[in-house]
Design an enzyme around this catalytic site. Structure first.
Site, PDB file in Angstrom:
ATOM      1  N   TYR A 232       0.680  -1.258  -0.237  1.00  0.00           N
ATOM      2  CA  TYR A 232      -0.047   0.064  -0.052  1.00  0.00           C
ATOM      3  C   TYR A 232       1.000   1.206   0.075  1.00  0.00           C
ATOM      4  CZ  TYR A 232      -3.521  -3.525   0.813  1.00  0.00           C
ATOM      5  OH  TYR A 232      -4.552  -4.304   0.497  1.00  0.00           O
ATOM      6  N   HIS A 362     -17.399 -19.580  -6.642  1.00  0.00           N
ATOM      7  CA  HIS A 362     -17.150 -18.177  -6.206  1.00  0.00           C
ATOM      8  C   HIS A 362     -16.652 -17.058  -7.444  1.00  0.00           C
ATOM      9  CE1 HIS A 362     -16.340 -15.283  -3.142  1.00  0.00           C
ATOM     10  NE2 HIS A 362     -15.322 -14.675  -4.007  1.00  0.00           N
ATOM     11  N   ALA A 363     -17.353 -16.061  -7.833  1.00  0.00           N
ATOM     12  CA  ALA A 363     -17.070 -15.234  -8.727  1.00  0.00           C
ATOM     13  C   ALA A 363     -15.871 -14.500  -8.850  1.00  0.00           C
ATOM     14  CB  ALA A 363     -18.305 -14.192  -8.751  1.00  0.00           C
ATOM     15  N   HIS A 392     -19.747  -6.027 -10.167  1.00  0.00           N
ATOM     16  CA  HIS A 392     -18.477  -6.116  -9.490  1.00  0.00           C
ATOM     17  C   HIS A 392     -17.431  -6.665 -10.396  1.00  0.00           C
ATOM     18  CE1 HIS A 392     -15.567  -6.681  -5.896  1.00  0.00           C
ATOM     19  NE2 HIS A 392     -15.455  -7.716  -6.413  1.00  0.00           N
ATOM     20  N   GLU A 393     -17.567  -7.708 -10.840  1.00  0.00           N
ATOM     21  CA  GLU A 393     -16.724  -8.581 -11.943  1.00  0.00           C
ATOM     22  C   GLU A 393     -16.173  -7.763 -13.063  1.00  0.00           C
ATOM     23  OE1 GLU A 393     -15.144 -11.022 -10.541  1.00  0.00           O
ATOM     24  OE2 GLU A 393     -16.548 -11.146  -8.773  1.00  0.00           O
ATOM     25  N   HIS A 396     -13.629  -5.244 -12.462  1.00  0.00           N
ATOM     26  CA  HIS A 396     -12.355  -5.905 -12.653  1.00  0.00           C
ATOM     27  C   HIS A 396     -11.695  -5.874 -14.225  1.00  0.00           C
ATOM     28  CE1 HIS A 396     -11.810  -7.066  -8.735  1.00  0.00           C
ATOM     29  NE2 HIS A 396     -12.724  -7.721  -8.612  1.00  0.00           N
ATOM     30  N   GLU A 420     -11.253  -3.612  -6.419  1.00  0.00           N
ATOM     31  CA  GLU A 420     -12.515  -4.130  -6.141  1.00  0.00           C
ATOM     32  C   GLU A 420     -13.611  -3.106  -5.797  1.00  0.00           C
ATOM     33  OE1 GLU A 420     -12.855  -7.089  -5.502  1.00  0.00           O
ATOM     34  OE2 GLU A 420     -10.942  -7.830  -5.735  1.00  0.00           O
ATOM     35  N   ARG A 497     -14.500 -11.971  15.606  1.00  0.00           N
ATOM     36  CA  ARG A 497     -15.962 -11.944  15.090  1.00  0.00           C
ATOM     37  C   ARG A 497     -16.890 -11.061  16.133  1.00  0.00           C
ATOM     38  NH1 ARG A 497     -18.802 -13.717  10.403  1.00  0.00           N
ATOM     39  NH2 ARG A 497     -19.603 -15.536  11.104  1.00  0.00           N
ATOM     40  N   HIS A 522     -12.104 -16.843   0.648  1.00  0.00           N
ATOM     41  CA  HIS A 522     -10.810 -16.506   0.604  1.00  0.00           C
ATOM     42  C   HIS A 522      -9.679 -17.119   1.558  1.00  0.00           C
ATOM     43  CE1 HIS A 522     -13.847 -13.818  -0.818  1.00  0.00           C
ATOM     44  NE2 HIS A 522     -12.961 -13.108  -1.497  1.00  0.00           N
ATOM     45  N   TYR A 532     -11.062  -5.660   0.399  1.00  0.00           N
ATOM     46  CA  TYR A 532     -12.645  -5.363   0.204  1.00  0.00           C
ATOM     47  C   TYR A 532     -13.026  -4.110   1.329  1.00  0.00           C
ATOM     48  CZ  TYR A 532     -12.372  -9.696  -2.338  1.00  0.00           C
ATOM     49  OH  TYR A 532     -11.946 -10.774  -3.216  1.00  0.00           O
TER      50      TYR A 532
HETATM   51  O1  X8Z Z   1     -14.870 -12.226  -3.422  1.00  0.00           O
HETATM   52  C1  X8Z Z   1     -15.579 -11.064  -3.786  1.00  0.00           C
HETATM   53  C2  X8Z Z   1     -15.728 -10.960  -5.244  1.00  0.00           C
HETATM   54  C3  X8Z Z   1     -14.714 -11.558  -6.188  1.00  0.00           C
HETATM   55  S1  X8Z Z   1     -13.329 -10.380  -5.798  1.00  0.00           S
HETATM   56  C4  X8Z Z   1     -17.080 -11.824  -5.734  1.00  0.00           C
HETATM   57  N1  X8Z Z   1     -16.130 -10.354  -2.893  1.00  0.00           N
HETATM   58  C5  X8Z Z   1     -15.967 -10.445  -1.448  1.00  0.00           C
HETATM   59  C6  X8Z Z   1     -16.567 -11.811  -0.826  1.00  0.00           C
HETATM   60  O2  X8Z Z   1     -17.515 -12.354  -1.406  1.00  0.00           O
HETATM   61  O3  X8Z Z   1     -16.303 -12.131   0.354  1.00  0.00           O
HETATM   62  C7  X8Z Z   1     -16.800  -9.070  -3.320  1.00  0.00           C
HETATM   63  C8  X8Z Z   1     -17.374  -8.689  -1.921  1.00  0.00           C
HETATM   64  C9  X8Z Z   1     -16.501  -9.331  -0.880  1.00  0.00           C
HETATM   65 ZN    ZN Z   2     -13.630  -8.432  -6.725  1.00  0.00          ZN
END
Ligand code: X8Z
Ligand code: ZN
Length: 629
Positions: A232, A362-363, A392-393, A396, A420, A497, A522, A532
């Site tokens: 960063y 997962h997108a 969102h996608e 990118h 993002e 949490r 993730h 994010y």
């Molecule tokens: O992982 C994502 C995207 C792909 S970069 C779908 N997001 C995070 C998640 O799903 O946890 C977007 C929002 C946060």
């Molecule tokens: Zn993303």
């Protein structure tokens, strides 16, 4: 790939922003930073290194992404082996060349562009491997296996009977449906089933942490978290402080939403299950991770019936399929004068879940061949959530597209939060008027009541997300640094949490052997998450700036930049910079400001904040951070 980049991870470089206390160049955190040799200081050698690195990295990243694409769209052992091979080659190159890049930074007579590329390369991966070839191979295997196990994860009520198996999509739908019906047990079952479907990833994650940390040390960083925080244009400590500063700006707003939501949930489920001053149980928000609470909207709608926002029904009735969802997303960008997606995008993307094989649903968005080979990989069902995720996608993809001619090290966001934030910023322009234009709602009302309803819907997506976005990497930083011993990893997850989200376990204890972090994509996918949280803040700064460019007058929440070519020009100018400049320069190019700031987000939600404060008066907001609910 962006969105789930396990290895290819781009970061930004030199910080010139005195106000944030940035140093001229952030150095590796570890004292084991590579010493510059006389040869590496030579200008000619450093310049040649930059040129060669561009060529080598293009080939390595392309090979790796091609293998990953094949694997993630068809999870087989043979495809896993392809990924491991490509990852090993990339990792070997990185382990050798990240310290070299650092050493070459000592050379005199380099252009700013050359220095920037070296700085990006010295911290150029989210998964450095140990120098030892056997350990490197093992790390590549562990990483690929975790991705595959998450993607193929299923819970089978009767293990011998495949018809009793539920995957993440089925379990998520079941959870949202059970939330609508206020079915406590069904929500708890779906929640727990997904945790048990992913629990077998735990031993691999333990190995992964040890090997990833060793890799980070071998390229000159104290641990993996220090490397991630070096992305960063400031020191790791400054990046952490900056994150905390933004969170403290936003925390009061989250606490108001939490307070109101908890009170309604307590009414619905009873104070013995949800005490008025306690944590919100993790399984009752309609979302598998309690990261977004929009399924609770019917329970939380400020003025029932005051606004027509139920697009789900219209989308079903109108038969929105994957193609219509993606075309609608693209049309938003092209309305701003941005280019259409290349024809290969429509041929090569995976829009729907194939019926005959396991895939990673997962997108994610990709430029597989690094030559404007834009693709998205999603399992679109035709919901409003899908429409949001497509924006969102595509954000990118448009970033990829506009920086495609830059040196490959510059083919990244100004920092990962920028990448993002692009699509999400445009989603802020999906106003009731725009939904009406799409034929998804019949009427648009601008009464105060209607505005508050829309704000609540937005808040359940965006404000509810903030502490989740804040805590995920806090947990990983604490794990990677060894601050938390392994036997407390799961407990620490719940401590964070509770502390950040005010969310607790569904039951007073977790079963022996539970390891809940790996139930979130993730973590096994090794995608850093701070991006994010930062994107949550940046998207409002971008939205405010684009609205100004579009000539919008009036409060921020009434603005849509749909159709504004002026806003489009301002956006694409920043996208075209990629990572070529330190991120404050990119931020300045689009917003005029050089600092990340939660102000525009607070301004956007000002009407809701005032309303929530009035609603909550007389309630005791906040929670104690004990994690047992
Ligand atoms: O992982 C994502 C995207 C792909 S970069 C779908 N997001 C995070 C998640 O799903 O946890 C977007 C929002 C946060
Ligand atoms: Zn993303």
């Amino acid at each position: 790939m962006v969105g789930s980049s396990r290895i290819r991870w781009m970061v930004a470089g030199i910080c010139s922003m005195a106000t944030m206390g940035c140093t001229a160049r952030a150095e590796p955190a570890s004292s084991s930073a590579v010493e510059a040799s006389p040869q590496s200081e030579s200008t000619a050698a450093a310049k040649a290194f930059v040129t060669d690195a561009d060529i080598a990295l293009r080939a390595l990243w392309r090979d790796q992404q091609e293998a990953m694409w094949v694997y993630e769209t068809d999870l087989t052992d043979a495809h896993e082996a392809l990924v491991v091979k490509a990852d090993e080659a990339l990792m070997a190159w990185m382990t050798e060349n990240m310290p070299r890049a650092n050493a070459h930074l000592q050379a005199a007579g380099l252009t700013a562009e050359e220095r920037r590329q070296l700085d990006l390369l010295r911290r150029g991966t989210s998964l450095p491997a140990p120098s030892d070839a056997v350990k490197r191979a093992r790390l590549a295997t562990v990483a690929a296996k975790m991705t595959g196990m998450y993607g193929a994860g299923k819970h089978c009520a009767e293990p011998s009977d495949p018809t009793t198996c539920r995957d993440l999509e089925v379990l998520s739908d079941a959870m949202a449906e059970a939330a609508r019906k206020k079915d406590w047990d069904a929500q708890g079952q779906a929640w727990e089933d997904w945790r048990s479907a992913t629990r077998n990833i735990a031993p691999l994650y333990t190995e992964f942490v040890a090997l990833g940390n060793e890799g980070a040390q071998d390229v000159g960083f104290g641990n993996l978290g220090e490397l991630w925080k070096s992305g960063y244009d400031m020191t790791p400590a400054e990046a952490e402080a900056e994150t905390e500063r933004l969170w403290q700006q936003l925390r009061p707003m989250y606490e108001q939403l939490h307070c109101f939501t908890r009170a309604r949930l307590s009414d619905a489920y009873g104070p013995e299950r949800i005490p008025a001053d306690g944590l919100i149980p993790a399984h009752v928000t309609g979302n598998m991770w309690a990261q977004s609470w929009d399924a609770l909207y019917p329970m939380l709608e400020p003025h029932p019936g005051a606004a027509d926002l139920d697009v789900a029904k219209a989308m079903r009735e109108q038969g929105w399929d994957a193609m219509k969802v993606v075309k609608t997303g693209e049309a938003f960008f092209t309305s701003m004068g941005l280019d259409p997606m290349p024809s290969s995008f429509w041929e090569r993307s995976m829009f729907v879940k194939p019926p005959d094989r396991d895939v990673v649903c997962h997108a994610s968005a990709w430029d597989v061949e690094l030559n404007d080979d834009q693709r998205i990989k999603m399992c679109i069902e035709g919901t409003f959530d899908d429409l949001v995720t497509v924006h969102h996608e595509l954000g990118h993809n448009y970033y990829n597209h506009y920086y495609t001619n830059l040196p490959v090290l510059f083919q990244a966001g100004a920092h990962d939060g920028f990448h993002e934030a692009i699509g999400d910023a445009l989603v802020l322009s999906i106003t009731p008027a725009y939904l009406n234009r799409l034929g998804l709602i019949e009427s648009v009302s601008d009464t105060d009541e209607a505005v508050l309803n829309k704000q609540m819907l937005d808040a359940l997506g965006r404000i509810a997300f903030l502490p989740f976005g804040r805590m995920i990497d806090q947990w990983r930083w604490d794990v990677f640094s060894g601050r938390v011993p392994q036997e407390q990893w799961n407990e620490h997850w719940w401590t964070l949490r509770a502390e950040y989200q005010g969310v607790g376990m569904p039951t007073p204890t977790r079963p022996d052997g539970a390891f809940d972090p790996v139930a979130k994509y993730h973590i096994p996918g090794n995608t850093p998450y701070l991006r994010y949280f930062l994107a949550s803040v940046l998207q409002f700064q971008f939205h405010a700036a684009l609205c100004e460019a579009a000539g919008h007058e009036g409060p921020l929440h009434t603005c849509s930049v749909y159709g504004s070519e002026a806003a489009g020009r301002q956006l694409s100018a920043m996208l075209a910079m990629g990572a070529s400049r330190p991120w404050p320069d990119a931020l300045e190019a689009i917003t005029g400001a050089r600092q990340m700031d939660a102000g525009p987000m607070l301004a956007y939600f000002a009407p809701l904040q005032t309303w929530l404060e009035a609603e909550n008066s007389g309630r005791t907001c906040g929670w104690s951070s004990k994690s047992d609910g």
